[in-house]
Design a protein around this motif. Structure first.
Motif, PDB file in Angstrom:
ATOM      1  N   GLN A  86       0.829  -1.206   0.000  1.00 29.70           N
ATOM      2  CA  GLN A  86       0.000   0.000   0.000  1.00 29.70           C
ATOM      3  C   GLN A  86       0.870   1.265   0.000  1.00 29.70           C
ATOM      4  O   GLN A  86       0.549   2.248  -0.679  1.00 29.70           O
ATOM      5  N   GLU A  87       1.971   1.211   0.755  1.00 26.40           N
ATOM      6  CA  GLU A  87       2.857   2.381   0.824  1.00 26.40           C
ATOM      7  C   GLU A  87       3.430   2.717  -0.564  1.00 26.40           C
ATOM      8  O   GLU A  87       3.632   3.900  -0.881  1.00 26.40           O
ATOM      9  N   LEU A  88       3.667   1.696  -1.382  1.00 30.57           N
ATOM     10  CA  LEU A  88       4.190   1.963  -2.738  1.00 30.57           C
ATOM     11  C   LEU A  88       3.242   2.885  -3.498  1.00 30.57           C
ATOM     12  O   LEU A  88       3.669   3.868  -4.130  1.00 30.57           O
ATOM     13  N   PHE A  89       1.943   2.570  -3.414  1.00 28.47           N
ATOM     14  CA  PHE A  89       0.954   3.370  -4.147  1.00 28.47           C
ATOM     15  C   PHE A  89       0.874   4.792  -3.589  1.00 28.47           C
ATOM     16  O   PHE A  89       0.724   5.760  -4.329  1.00 28.47           O
ATOM     17  N   VAL A  90       0.992   4.911  -2.267  1.00 30.26           N
ATOM     18  CA  VAL A  90       0.897   6.247  -1.645  1.00 30.26           C
ATOM     19  C   VAL A  90       2.094   7.112  -2.071  1.00 30.26           C
ATOM     20  O   VAL A  90       1.929   8.271  -2.483  1.00 30.26           O
ATOM     21  N   ILE A  91       3.299   6.536  -2.012  1.00 26.13           N
ATOM     22  CA  ILE A  91       4.485   7.325  -2.410  1.00 26.13           C
ATOM     23  C   ILE A  91       4.376   7.689  -3.888  1.00 26.13           C
ATOM     24  O   ILE A  91       4.673   8.829  -4.288  1.00 26.13           O
ATOM     25  N   ASN A  92       3.906   6.741  -4.697  1.00 28.28           N
ATOM     26  CA  ASN A  92       3.773   7.004  -6.137  1.00 28.28           C
ATOM     27  C   ASN A  92       2.840   8.191  -6.384  1.00 28.28           C
ATOM     28  O   ASN A  92       3.146   9.105  -7.158  1.00 28.28           O
ATOM     29  N   GLU A  93       1.698   8.176  -5.677  1.00 27.17           N
ATOM     30  CA  GLU A  93       0.692   9.232  -5.862  1.00 27.17           C
ATOM     31  C   GLU A  93       1.238  10.605  -5.436  1.00 27.17           C
ATOM     32  O   GLU A  93       1.075  11.598  -6.144  1.00 27.17           O
ATOM     33  N   LEU A  94       1.919  10.604  -4.279  1.00 27.80           N
ATOM     34  CA  LEU A  94       2.456  11.880  -3.781  1.00 27.80           C
ATOM     35  C   LEU A  94       3.601  12.382  -4.675  1.00 27.80           C
ATOM     36  O   LEU A  94       3.744  13.591  -4.903  1.00 27.80           O
ATOM     37  N   ALA A  95       4.384  11.459  -5.202  1.00 25.17           N
ATOM     38  CA  ALA A  95       5.476  11.848  -6.104  1.00 25.17           C
ATOM     39  C   ALA A  95       4.906  12.400  -7.404  1.00 25.17           C
ATOM     40  O   ALA A  95       5.394  13.410  -7.940  1.00 25.17           O
ATOM     41  N   GLN A  96       3.851  11.759  -7.876  1.00 22.40           N
ATOM     42  CA  GLN A  96       3.213  12.203  -9.122  1.00 22.40           C
ATOM     43  C   GLN A  96       2.701  13.638  -8.960  1.00 22.40           C
ATOM     44  O   GLN A  96       2.888  14.475  -9.850  1.00 22.40           O
ATOM     45  N   ALA A  97       2.112  13.927  -7.805  1.00 21.83           N
ATOM     46  CA  ALA A  97       1.567  15.275  -7.561  1.00 21.83           C
ATOM     47  C   ALA A  97       2.668  16.325  -7.601  1.00 21.83           C
ATOM     48  O   ALA A  97       2.424  17.498  -7.897  1.00 21.83           O
ATOM     49  N   LYS A  98       3.878  15.919  -7.302  1.00 24.15           N
ATOM     50  CA  LYS A  98       5.007  16.864  -7.319  1.00 24.15           C
ATOM     51  C   LYS A  98       5.820  16.724  -8.599  1.00 24.15           C
ATOM     52  O   LYS A  98       6.890  17.331  -8.724  1.00 24.15           O
ATOM     53  N   ASN A  99       5.347  15.864  -9.492  1.00 24.98           N
ATOM     54  CA  ASN A  99       6.053  15.632 -10.742  1.00 24.98           C
ATOM     55  C   ASN A  99       7.490  15.150 -10.502  1.00 24.98           C
ATOM     56  O   ASN A  99       8.437  15.626 -11.127  1.00 24.98           O
ATOM     57  N   LYS A 100       7.616  14.248  -9.533  1.00 25.02           N
ATOM     58  CA  LYS A 100       8.946  13.733  -9.184  1.00 25.02           C
ATOM     59  C   LYS A 100       8.966  12.216  -9.300  1.00 25.02           C
ATOM     60  O   LYS A 100       7.905  11.575  -9.340  1.00 25.02           O
ATOM     61  N   THR A 101      10.171  11.671  -9.311  1.00 25.64           N
ATOM     62  CA  THR A 101      10.319  10.212  -9.260  1.00 25.64           C
ATOM     63  C   THR A 101      11.030   9.872  -7.951  1.00 25.64           C
ATOM     64  O   THR A 101      12.078  10.444  -7.650  1.00 25.64           O
ATOM     65  N   ALA A 102      10.423   8.973  -7.194  1.00 20.88           N
ATOM     66  CA  ALA A 102      11.017   8.589  -5.904  1.00 20.88           C
ATOM     67  C   ALA A 102      11.807   7.302  -6.063  1.00 20.88           C
ATOM     68  O   ALA A 102      11.290   6.312  -6.590  1.00 20.88           O
ATOM     69  N   GLY A 103      13.046   7.321  -5.586  1.00 28.04           N
ATOM     70  CA  GLY A 103      13.847   6.088  -5.563  1.00 28.04           C
ATOM     71  C   GLY A 103      13.354   5.217  -4.415  1.00 28.04           C
ATOM     72  O   GLY A 103      13.153   5.727  -3.298  1.00 28.04           O
ATOM     73  N   ILE A 104      13.139   3.940  -4.679  1.00 28.36           N
ATOM     74  CA  ILE A 104      12.654   3.084  -3.589  1.00 28.36           C
ATOM     75  C   ILE A 104      13.442   1.766  -3.516  1.00 28.36           C
ATOM     76  O   ILE A 104      13.937   1.251  -4.511  1.00 28.36           O
ATOM     77  N   ALA A 105      13.527   1.268  -2.281  1.00 29.27           N
ATOM     78  CA  ALA A 105      14.018  -0.098  -2.060  1.00 29.27           C
ATOM     79  C   ALA A 105      12.909  -0.826  -1.313  1.00 29.27           C
ATOM     80  O   ALA A 105      12.207  -0.213  -0.499  1.00 29.27           O
ATOM     81  N   ILE A 106      12.744  -2.092  -1.596  1.00 29.07           N
ATOM     82  CA  ILE A 106      11.707  -2.870  -0.919  1.00 29.07           C
ATOM     83  C   ILE A 106      12.291  -3.459   0.363  1.00 29.07           C
ATOM     84  O   ILE A 106      13.277  -4.209   0.312  1.00 29.07           O
ATOM     85  N   ARG A 107      11.691  -3.068   1.502  1.00 27.36           N
ATOM     86  CA  ARG A 107      12.144  -3.685   2.762  1.00 27.36           C
ATOM     87  C   ARG A 107      11.468  -5.040   2.902  1.00 27.36           C
ATOM     88  O   ARG A 107      10.247  -5.135   3.048  1.00 27.36           O
ATOM     89  N   VAL A 108      12.281  -6.064   2.838  1.00 25.69           N
ATOM     90  CA  VAL A 108      11.758  -7.429   2.899  1.00 25.69           C
ATOM     91  C   VAL A 108      11.945  -7.960   4.318  1.00 25.69           C
ATOM     92  O   VAL A 108      12.988  -7.762   4.935  1.00 25.69           O
TER      93      VAL A 108
END
Ligand code: LLP
Length: 387
Positions: free
Chosen positions: A119-141
């Protein structure tokens, strides 16, 4: 063996209002140097976990020695920025990142979000999109590896709230296909803290290799492998082992991790860097000789150092006012707070101790000052530096 206290230092302490955190900056600098040269051998990247110590003087020294920052809140992100940690060396973990914290991290253009749920992936994606940015992510396993440490600081088992379970990885891969404002950088792990059994890190490496293969087999290159922190220290012999064996620690990852050219290995160390450089200095207020026990009642309590009350943690306790250690007596060393858990140690053997003596509670540089509480409306804690 390096001693933290000598007669001059103790005489100087008498000029300060107790309790306070004493920081030995020389020891901190040596620790940072040893860690840096051990990590440099393998080209490993080390981020300092700000949650273990946020003191500005300590952070300045850590930053100026080239470490990156590992943050777990908006407050820590802002503190890291103020101190001057580079955004491209800053990572942000946390099982419950709020929208406003994510926005702070996006505004700072940090290197990587360690993402803890689908779920957090979608939230960061949405907030990044609103700022027209790309967020670097790593998956915490969550690798389900037992850290063999206190259950309150174990984070990598199925029963723990942290990270994404292995069985959820297909959902992660699907989500990443649709999240156009996320850039998949790699994988992240953190299985616990105060880990002293080095075999635990070997088991972690084996899981990391598995997860890395899982992503790469699906055409998702893993550039960043972040193995978190957790390296434990010797609370029982703070002077004999003032600096942990960083060489041996990093060698395990070099020997057991599968790192192909072009990949980066990252660490998030807190305790191992800062724990031994500090002691909580406190004064004996009263000696109470009970029927079965002697109590030494200090002017510091669980409000100034919470670890013994919260995790039954051991910290060495020394009477630094007494040079003659010949008469030994057993004391329960306790604080002034109205809670029976407000106890730093039971049946501690000390030289005969009196009202006004200064006591040092050792190895408090990590998760000491940062966890101070204002319970009982206790005054703010102060600190003294070795220079
Ligand atoms: N990375 C993550 C994602 C973490 O959660 C932690 C610590 C670290 C790195 C740094 O771990 P270290 O190298 O310091 O072990 N208050 C407890 C410790 C809590 C640790 C929480 N996570 C204590 O006083 O023992």
């Amino acid at each position: 063996m390096r001693q933290m206290f000598n007669a001059n230092i103790v005489a100087d302490f008498a000029q300060h209002q107790t309790p306070f955190y004493y920081y030995d900056l020389g020891l901190l600098k040596n620790t940072l140097d040893v860690c840096n040269s051990a990590a440099a051998k393998y080209n490993f990247h080390v981020h300092f976990a700000l949650k273990s110590n946020c003191n500005k003087t300590i952070l300045d020294l850590i930053k100026s020695n080239g470490f990156g920052a590992d943050c777990v809140s908006g407050g820590e992100l802002i503190r890291a920025k103020e101190i001057g940690f580079l955004p491209e060396q800053t990572v942000f973990a946390g099982v419950g990142k709020s929208d406003s914290e994510i926005n702070t991290a996006l505004d700072l253009d940090i290197f990587c979000f360690n993402v803890e749920s689908v779920q957090e992936l979608f939230v960061i994606n949405e907030l990044a999109q609103a700022k027209n940015k790309t967020a670097g992510i790593a998956i915490r396993v969550n690798p389900n590896v037992d850290a063999h440490t206190h259950k309150y600081i174990t984070t990598g088992l199925d029963e723990n709230k942290f990270g994404i379970n292995m069985w959820e990885l297909p959902a992660v891969a699907d989500a990443l296909k649709t999240c156009k404002n996320l850039k998949f950088l790699g994988i992240h792990f953190h299985i616990g803290s105060q880990i002293t059994d080095m075999n635990v890190f070997k088991s972690l490496c084996i899981k990391v290799n598995e997860v890395q293969n899982w992503f790469e087999e699906r055409g998702m290159p893993v550039k960043v492998i972040n193995v978190g922190g957790g390296l434990g220290i010797n609370y029982h012999q703070p002077d004999a082992e003032a600096i942990v064996n960083f060489e041996a620690y990093f060698k395990i990852f070099n020997d057991f991790l599968d790192v192909k050219p072009g990949k980066e290995v990252h660490f998030e160390l807190g305790r191992a860097l800062v724990a031994q450089c500090s002691s909580l200095i406190t004064k004996v207020l009263y000696i109470k000789n009970g029927k079965t026990k002697n109590f030494a009642i200090l002017d510091a309590g669980m409000t100034e150092l919470m670890r013994p009350a919260l995790y039954q943690a051991y910290h060495q306790i020394e009477n630094i006012s007494k040079t003659d250690k010949s008469v030994d007596t057993k004391y329960d060393v306790v604080g002034p707070i109205c809670e029976s858990s407000d106890c730093f140690g039971k049946e501690i053997i000390l030289p005969e101790t009196h009202r006004g003596d200064l006591m040092a509670i050792r190895s408090t540089g990590a998760y000491g000052e940062v966890m101070v509480s204002v319970y009982n409306l206790r005054p703010a804690i102060s600190f003294v530096f070795s220079d």
